[in-house]
Design an enzyme around this catalytic site. Sequence first.
Site, mmCIF file in Angstrom:
data_model
loop_
_atom_site.group_PDB
_atom_site.id
_atom_site.type_symbol
_atom_site.label_atom_id
_atom_site.label_comp_id
_atom_site.label_asym_id
_atom_site.label_seq_id
_atom_site.Cartn_x
_atom_site.Cartn_y
_atom_site.Cartn_z
ATOM 1 N N CYS A 3 88.698 9.674 11.037
ATOM 2 C CA CYS A 3 87.412 9.517 10.347
ATOM 3 C C CYS A 3 87.412 10.470 9.157
ATOM 4 C CB CYS A 3 86.258 9.841 11.294
ATOM 5 S SG CYS A 3 84.676 10.023 10.455
ATOM 6 N N CYS A 6 84.841 13.285 9.445
ATOM 7 C CA CYS A 6 85.243 14.334 10.401
ATOM 8 C C CYS A 6 86.291 15.249 9.766
ATOM 9 C CB CYS A 6 85.779 13.712 11.688
ATOM 10 S SG CYS A 6 84.488 13.099 12.791
ATOM 11 N N HIS A 45 80.692 13.443 15.290
ATOM 12 C CA HIS A 45 81.013 12.054 14.930
ATOM 13 C C HIS A 45 80.055 11.114 15.665
ATOM 14 C CE1 HIS A 45 83.438 8.693 13.531
ATOM 15 N NE2 HIS A 45 83.224 8.171 14.734
ATOM 16 N N ASN A 86 73.085 3.004 5.215
ATOM 17 C CA ASN A 86 73.720 1.709 5.461
ATOM 18 C C ASN A 86 74.024 1.529 6.938
ATOM 19 O OD1 ASN A 86 73.874 0.794 2.734
ATOM 20 N ND2 ASN A 86 75.564 2.223 2.386
ATOM 21 N N GLY A 89 77.721 -2.731 9.284
ATOM 22 C CA GLY A 89 78.752 -3.348 8.454
ATOM 23 C C GLY A 89 78.544 -3.141 6.962
ATOM 24 N N HIS A 95 80.600 6.907 10.278
ATOM 25 C CA HIS A 95 80.139 8.224 10.744
ATOM 26 C C HIS A 95 78.777 8.311 10.082
ATOM 27 C CE1 HIS A 95 81.051 12.789 11.337
ATOM 28 N NE2 HIS A 95 79.793 12.692 10.879
ATOM 29 N N HIS A 97 75.537 8.567 8.126
ATOM 30 C CA HIS A 97 75.255 9.361 6.920
ATOM 31 C C HIS A 97 74.121 8.748 6.123
ATOM 32 C CE1 HIS A 97 78.316 6.383 5.767
ATOM 33 N NE2 HIS A 97 77.763 6.391 4.552
ATOM 34 N N HIS A 99 72.664 8.616 2.113
ATOM 35 C CA HIS A 99 72.896 8.914 0.700
ATOM 36 C C HIS A 99 71.572 9.413 0.113
ATOM 37 C CE1 HIS A 99 76.627 6.294 0.185
ATOM 38 N NE2 HIS A 99 76.164 5.867 1.348
HETATM 39 P P1 AMP Z 1 79.069 4.075 2.783
HETATM 40 O O1 AMP Z 1 79.468 2.883 2.007
HETATM 41 O O2 AMP Z 1 77.580 4.132 3.003
HETATM 42 O O3 AMP Z 1 79.831 4.210 4.075
HETATM 43 O O4 AMP Z 1 79.397 5.325 1.892
HETATM 44 C C1 AMP Z 1 80.554 6.104 2.028
HETATM 45 C C2 AMP Z 1 80.572 7.038 0.837
HETATM 46 O O5 AMP Z 1 81.534 8.055 1.053
HETATM 47 C C3 AMP Z 1 80.944 6.359 -0.491
HETATM 48 O O6 AMP Z 1 79.849 6.451 -1.392
HETATM 49 C C4 AMP Z 1 82.150 7.174 -0.995
HETATM 50 O O7 AMP Z 1 82.106 7.419 -2.392
HETATM 51 C C5 AMP Z 1 82.014 8.464 -0.200
HETATM 52 N N1 AMP Z 1 83.265 9.159 0.015
HETATM 53 C C6 AMP Z 1 84.448 8.643 0.439
HETATM 54 N N2 AMP Z 1 85.380 9.589 0.533
HETATM 55 C C7 AMP Z 1 84.802 10.760 0.169
HETATM 56 C C8 AMP Z 1 85.252 12.108 0.064
HETATM 57 N N3 AMP Z 1 86.508 12.464 0.359
HETATM 58 N N4 AMP Z 1 84.368 13.053 -0.360
HETATM 59 C C9 AMP Z 1 83.101 12.712 -0.654
HETATM 60 N N5 AMP Z 1 82.604 11.458 -0.565
HETATM 61 C C10 AMP Z 1 83.445 10.482 -0.160
HETATM 62 ZN ZN ZN Z 2 83.494 11.179 11.995
#
Ligand code: AMP
Ligand code: ZN
Length: 112
Positions: A3, A6, A45, A86, A89, A95, A97, A99
């Site tokens: 992940c 993680c 996680h 979100n 899917g 994990h 989160h 935004h």
């Molecule tokens: P989601 O589509 O809601 O799962 O958003 C995942 C988000 O994680 C996306 O906006 C990516 O730009 C962000 N993301 C992916 N890898 C990293 C990383 N290494 N550091 C910071 N953000 C990331």
């Molecule tokens: Zn995780």
Amino acid sequence: MDCIFCKIINGEIPSEVVLESKDFIAIKNIHPKSPVHILVMPKAHVEKTDSISGKNESFWSDFMLFANGVISKYDLDKFGYRIINNGAGYQGVDHEHIHVMGGENWRPSDGL
Ligand code: AMP
Ligand code: ZN
């Protein structure tokens, strides 16, 4: 576990941490879509199926209280902000989160 969040939380992948508590962490999105684009997540996680199960009754209130700290830190309560969570899917990373998006003069382009 494979992940990406993680790995960020345990330091395997570098990130810019903007706020941290015992249970939650906020980092800068590596591909920001707004002047301020912060990802807020639990350190554990937690996948969507768990987070929406209701098993941990205070999860979402604790999570939102922490996200409010990010909003305050960036003065988004003055500039305006959008929160996106979100699920099912729509998300790329399973994990849990949130935004937090906003910033001076930024307006979402989709009219919502
Ligand atoms: P989601 O589509 O809601 O799962 O958003 C995942 C988000 O994680 C996306 O906006 C990516 O730009 C962000 N993301 C992916 N890898 C990293 C990383 N290494 N550091 C910071 N953000 C990331
Ligand atoms: Zn995780």
